[in-house]
Design a protein around this motif. Structure first.
Motif, mmCIF file in Angstrom:
data_model
loop_
_atom_site.group_PDB
_atom_site.id
_atom_site.type_symbol
_atom_site.label_atom_id
_atom_site.label_comp_id
_atom_site.label_asym_id
_atom_site.label_seq_id
_atom_site.Cartn_x
_atom_site.Cartn_y
_atom_site.Cartn_z
ATOM 1 N N ALA A 36 0.813 -1.211 0.000
ATOM 2 C CA ALA A 36 0.000 0.000 0.000
ATOM 3 C C ALA A 36 0.851 1.268 0.000
ATOM 4 N N TRP A 37 2.073 1.190 0.534
ATOM 5 C CA TRP A 37 2.967 2.354 0.603
ATOM 6 C C TRP A 37 3.633 2.665 -0.726
ATOM 7 N N GLY A 38 3.608 1.714 -1.677
ATOM 8 C CA GLY A 38 4.303 1.842 -2.945
ATOM 9 C C GLY A 38 5.290 0.715 -3.111
ATOM 10 N N VAL A 39 6.535 1.046 -3.427
ATOM 11 C CA VAL A 39 7.581 0.038 -3.614
ATOM 12 C C VAL A 39 8.802 0.444 -2.797
ATOM 13 N N SER A 40 9.304 -0.475 -2.005
ATOM 14 C CA SER A 40 10.543 -0.240 -1.251
ATOM 15 C C SER A 40 11.621 -1.185 -1.756
ATOM 16 N N PHE A 41 12.854 -0.727 -1.668
ATOM 17 C CA PHE A 41 13.998 -1.494 -2.158
ATOM 18 C C PHE A 41 14.998 -1.692 -1.016
ATOM 19 N N ALA A 42 15.492 -2.916 -0.895
ATOM 20 C CA ALA A 42 16.504 -3.191 0.133
ATOM 21 C C ALA A 42 17.753 -2.371 -0.162
ATOM 22 N N ALA A 43 18.247 -1.685 0.857
ATOM 23 C CA ALA A 43 19.381 -0.778 0.693
ATOM 24 C C ALA A 43 20.697 -1.531 0.537
ATOM 25 N N ASN A 44 21.650 -0.859 -0.070
ATOM 26 C CA ASN A 44 23.024 -1.342 -0.116
ATOM 27 C C ASN A 44 23.644 -1.047 1.253
#
Length: 212
Positions: free
Chosen positions: A122-130
């Motif tokens: 629901a928040w959008g898209v999150s990406f695992a950080a480097n």
């Protein structure tokens, strides 16, 4: 703690021990022959050097950091962490430009990519950080305080935008200062991998850059 009643006969034991102790050699001033079991234990010395790095390594493994921050390779056993790319986060070569629109009535409200480095909700898209030690694309410029503040406040770099799901910063932030310092020390010791993870996307597909 359980308490039990002792027979009255046993109450005489301490007195007998005290009397027999009169025959023991004198102890140096300020010392006891038998340390008190009720004396408060001293705080353990802070971990440093290899011991601190090993503690941090264990926390990375036990905290399942590789599940999201390390891309996967695929074989007969299915997806496994590709440790040649350990902790480099979402591969910059795998482009995701918009969130998937989910039916709000569906029980399926969370999607992950094959690497488990990108998550749609629901928040959008999150990406695992480097979270390797790379200076330009990882956490090479982070300070220990920035890391601890980020885990305790849920803010990127301790002051910026909100850290998004599924990052369990609330649980990690419950670790002691010593454990957080060990975790950060280990991450700073990792092989630097240049991999620029994109900013998260809001529900409208626009990058989330500013503090929320």
């Amino acid at each position: 703690m359980r308490f039990v009643r002792m027979p009255l006969a046993l109450l005489a034991v301490p007195a007998a021990i005290a009397i027999s102790g009169c025959n023991r050699p004198a102890q140096p001033p300020g010392t006891d022959a038998v340390p008190s079991a009720t004396a408060p234990a001293g705080a353990p010395a802070p971990l440093t050097g290899e011991a601190q790095l090993e503690r941090g390594r264990q926390l990375v493994i036990g905290g399942l950091c590789h599940d999201c921050h390390t891309p996967k390779k695929f074989g007969p056993a299915g997806p496994e962490p590709d440790f040649d790319q350990a902790l480099m986060g979402h591969p910059e070569s795998e482009k995701i430009t918009a969130p998937v629109k989910l039916d709000p009535k569906s029980p399926w409200q969370l999607l992950g990519n094959a690497h488990l480095t990108a998550w749609n909700g629901a928040w959008g898209v999150s990406f695992a950080a480097n979270i390797t030690s790379d200076t330009n694309t990882g956490i090479g410029i982070w300070t220990e305080k920035m890391f601890i503040d980020a885990m305790r406040t849920g803010k990127h770099m301790g002051t910026s935008r909100q850290i998004l799901p599924p990052m369990p910063y609330g649980m990690i932030g419950m670790l002691s200062d010593e454990d957080l310092k060990a975790l950060f020390a280990f991450l700073k010791s990792t092989k630097a991998i240049a991999n620029r993870v994109p900013p998260p996307l809001g529900p409208d597909g626009k990058p989330i850059e500013e503090p929320q």
